[in-house]
Design a protein around this motif. Sequence first.
Motif: not given
Lengths: 553, 553
Positions: A252-256
Motif C-alpha cells: 500500500m501507498s499510505t505514507g510511512p
Amino acid sequence: MPQAMKWWGWGLEGIEFTHEDKPQLAGFIRERIGLDITTATAKPARFEDLGVPEPTLPEALGDALRAAVGAEHVSVDPLDRVIHARGKSIRDLIRTRRADLPRVPDAVLRPGTEDEVAAVLAAALEHDAVVIPFGGGSSISGSIEPPAEETRPVLSVDMSRLDRVLAIDPASRLARVQAGVYGPELEQQLGAQGFTMGHFPDSFTHSTLGGWIATRSSGMQSDRYGDVADITKGLRVVTPTGTLVVQPNPTMSTGPSIREMVLGSEGRLGIITEATVQVRRLPAERTILGYLFPTFAAGLAAMEEIAASEYTPSVTRVSDAPETQFSFATRKASTLLDTVQSKALQLFLKKRKGYDLEQMCLSFIGYEGSPEHVKAQRKGVGRIVGRHGGLCIGASPGVLYDQKKFDTPYIRDFLLDRGAAADVSETAMPWSKLQAVHTAVTAAGHGAFAQLGVQGYLMCHLSHSYHAGACLYFTFAFPPSPGGDMLAEYDVVKQAIQQAFVDNGATLSHHHAVGTEHAQWLQEDISAPGVRLLGALFDGTDPGRNLNPGKIV
Amino acid sequence: MPQAMKWWGWGLEGIEFTHEDKPQLAGFIRERIGLDITTATAKPARFEDLGVPEPTLPEALGDALRAAVGAEHVSVDPLDRVIHARGKSIRDLIRTRRADLPRVPDAVLRPGTEDEVAAVLAAALEHDAVVIPFGGGSSISGSIEPPAEETRPVLSVDMSRLDRVLAIDPASRLARVQAGVYGPELEQQLGAQGFTMGHFPDSFTHSTLGGWIATRSSGMQSDRYGDVADITKGLRVVTPTGTLVVQPNPTMSTGPSIREMVLGSEGRLGIITEATVQVRRLPAERTILGYLFPTFAAGLAAMEEIAASEYTPSVTRVSDAPETQFSFATRKASTLLDTVQSKALQLFLKKRKGYDLEQMCLSFIGYEGSPEHVKAQRKGVGRIVGRHGGLCIGASPGVLYDQKKFDTPYIRDFLLDRGAAADVSETAMPWSKLQAVHTAVTAAGHGAFAQLGVQGYLMCHLSHSYHAGACLYFTFAFPPSPGGDMLAEYDVVKQAIQQAFVDNGATLSHHHAVGTEHAQWLQEDISAPGVRLLGALFDGTDPGRNLNPGKIV
C-alpha cells in the motif's frame, strides 16, 4: 499451553546437550579451547538461593488486573516471575546462575483475549505501571528485562493463551493468527489445513509469532518464505490510544509504513495481539542436500551466484572452516561403513579435487516444491556449485542437520556447567562485503581472545541469502582467564565482534533485535537522525514511558 | 537536464494524444459516453491570463538561498513557479486550465549537491519557510502543492540536477543513485553497465527516483523486480537534524524500519538525496505475450493460480471487459491481414471456445531471463491459462502494449480539450476480495454517474500480482452534466470509488500515495492509532511544520 523454559537455562527441564554420543567432541574442545568437558564443574544457583524479592503490586492495580484477566491469570508466584524476568542470552544465563536478579516483574498476567490485553494496558497506564510483553522468553538481546532501576510496578504480559490460528483464507494464502502461539503449535494448526508459514528460527520451539514480529525474526528457510517482516501482512496491536489495525493488503501507498513500525518495536508501541501472515501450501517435496567447498571464499562466491541466478532454493548455508570442523567433531558414533566412506571421500577430495582439508567448508542447500521444480533447481544449483569447486555429498548430512537444528542453544548451558562461555552474534551486509566482514570479525574476535589471554574459538556460517547480500552468523566460545570474570570477558569479545560489524558497514543485527544488548551500536548503524526518528515515534506514542522502557533507544 | 512538463498538462510540449490514427475510437467514445471527440471545444487558459502572483521572498532568505545553491539556481520566474505549483491529477489539470492557482511557490531552487540541499533546508528552517521537494512533478495525489492558506515563503526544491548513478557494486547488484534522476536517464546509465532497476511506472518518463521513493511507487514489472519499497535498500535524506543514512544492508533487526519510514514520506521527514537500489543484470530475453480470457473472473482466477505457482512472470495484467473493449477501440488502422485474422479469431473464440465476445478479457503476461527460463515459464503459465479457458494470442499485442505504455496519461488532456474528465484510482487487496471489490467499485462508479445524470465509462485491470493479493487499477471518464461543474462532479465519482475501496477492506492506494487527494480515507485504511503513529513521527521531526505541511495526515 506450552511448557515454560527452565528458569536457569535454555529449553525444557530434562533436555540437555551431551557429549557422550559424540566420540570426537571432548578431544576437539580440549584441543581448541583447552577445556575438559567430561565433567561438570559449575552449577546454577538453587532457586531457593535466588532471594526473589516480594512483588510490589499496589492493591488498586492488583484489583484492576484481576478484573481485567481474572484472578487465576494474575500470578505473583516467585518461579513464574523469575522465568519472566529476562531472556536467554549468555549474559542472562550467567547472571541467573549467579542469582543476580536486580529487578523481577511484580506480576505475570495471562490475558486470554484482545479485550483482556487492552484492559491490562489500560490498568497499567492508569496506575503508572510498566508493561513488558512476553512471548516465549527466548530473547538474547535483553528485550524483555525490566530496567534494574525501575521503581514502578512491572507487569510481564505472557501472551501464550492467545495461541490459535483463527482463520485461513486459502485463495489469498493468508492466515489470521493470535500472537501468542508457539512455533510448533502454529505449524501444527496450519499443517492440518495443508499450509505452512515456513518460519523456522533456531528458537522455533520456544518462541511465538508475536515475539518474531516484535524482533524482526528470520527463519532458516527465509530464502524461500521471507523474513517475518515479509511474511507479516496484517496486524492488530493494543496501543495506549486503542487497537491499531494494519489490514493484510499485499502492499500500500499510505505514507510511512505502519506495519514496518510495529515490526521490531519490541513492545515499545503496544502489545501485538494478532497477525495476518502469508502462508504457502505444504510443498510436495522438500530436501536439504549437503555440499563441500574447497574454501569459505568459494562457498560464498557460489551462494552469491545462486542469489543472482534464476534458481530459488529454500535454504542456503555455508560454514567457514572452523565451523565445518566443529560440525564434524559433533558427529555421533559412526558405523564402520561411515568411516570407510569418509576415508574414501577424504582421499578423493585431496587427490582428485585438490582440497586442503583444513580449509574445506560444509554447506547445506534446501529445495522445495513439485518434484520437477526440485529436480530442475538441484540441477541448476549443482552446476553453479561445481563451477566453484564444490561437491554434493548427498541428503544424509541434510537430514541430520534438519533433525538437530533446534538443539544448538542447549550447548551453552552444557558449556557453562563446565566453566566456559559461548554465544552468537549475527549481521547482514551486501555480497561485496562478506569476505571482508568475515576477515575483520574473525580478527576482532581472536584479538579479544588474545587481549584476555584466553583460548577461544570463533566460527561462522552464511545463514540467509538475498539478491543483494546475506547474513553471517558467528558463534564464539572460550573459558575465561584464570580468576577472570566471565561476564566482563564475554563483554570484551562481544564488543569486539559487534564493533567490527558496524565499523565495516554491516548491520548490528540481522534478526536478533536491539533490546539493551545492541543498543549502544544503534546510532552507528542507523545514524543519529535515524535514532531521533525512533525517539519521536516512541515518545509521541508513550510519553509516560510505560511500554517496555529502555529498549532499542 | 530533462525538459519540464507542460505547465498546463501532461508530458512534453508538442506531444499529444490523437484519435486520428485510431479509426474505431471516435465511434466508440460517442457510443459509450456520448462525447464527440472529433473537434476540440475547450482549451487551457493562456499563461498570460493566469495572473501569477509576485513571489514573497524576504531578502535575508533570498540571500541565504543564493548562498546555498548559487544565484543562477534560485528561480522566481513565473513559468518555473507555475510548473512547480502542483502535480498532474485531473483536479490539477482542471484547475490550471481555469487559471485557479491560489498558492504558487515563491522560489524554485535547484541544488546540485547534497550539501546544497542541506544548506537550502537550513536556510528555510532559519527563516521559517516551507520546503517542498520536487521530482518530476507527476504526482496525481496533491503531494507537491503548497497549502492554499500558507502565508510563509514556499520553496520548491527541484532535485533534477542530482541525476547521476554514482557507483554500481556488481557483486551485490546495488547501485548508488542520486535522487533527482528521471526514469529514462537512470535506465540509460544503468543499462550502459549491463544492469536495470526494472522500475517502470506509467509516469516513468516524467518521474524521478526520489519521487518514486517518497510515494511508494510501483512499476509494471513489479512482479519480478519488486515495488520501489523492495528495490530501495539504502537511503540518504537531509533532515532538520542532519543527514539520515540508511545503510544498504539486505535486511536488519534494528527496531522499527527507518527505511520504511522514509518510503512514502512525501517530503515530511526531509529531502531524499540518494538511494542505493537493487539492480539486476539485463535479461537475455524479454517478451510480453497477449492472452484472452472468457471472463474477468476467469482471468483473475488464472492470475491467482500463477501467483501461487512456482512460475514467476515479470508482468501479470488482465483487463476487465470494458477495458478490453476500449483497448480494441484504440487499435490503429489495421491491414487487411489483421482484419482477416481477427475475424477468424473471433469465429474461433465464439464457435470453438464458447466465448461471449462482450465478456472477453485481454491479458498480458511478461517473461524475462535466460531463453530456457523464459521457455519453461511460458509453458507452465500457458498450462494455467488454458485451465481457465484462456488462450495465447502471441507477441504482437504485447509489443504494442510495451511501446505505448507511457502514452496513456496524455489522453486526459485530449479529453479535457473535448469537455470530458478522465482519471484513475487504484487499490490493492487479498486475492479472495478481488472479485467483490471489482463488483463494488464498478457499482459505486456507475451509481455516481447515475446520480450525476452523466454517461460515464469505468474500466479496470489487474496490474500487479503478489503471493497474497493484487492491485486493481480503475480508469473512469465522463462528460459533465449540462451546466454541471466538472471538478465537483469528478469529486462525486472519485469519492464513490475510493469509499468503495475502504468499505471493502482494500487500501486507499496501492502506489499513488496519499498527498491531499486521499488523506480523508487514511484513518479508515490504517486506523486511528495508525494515524497517530504518523503524527508522532512528523510532529517529532518537524515541530515547525516546515516540511511539505498538510500532506498524508
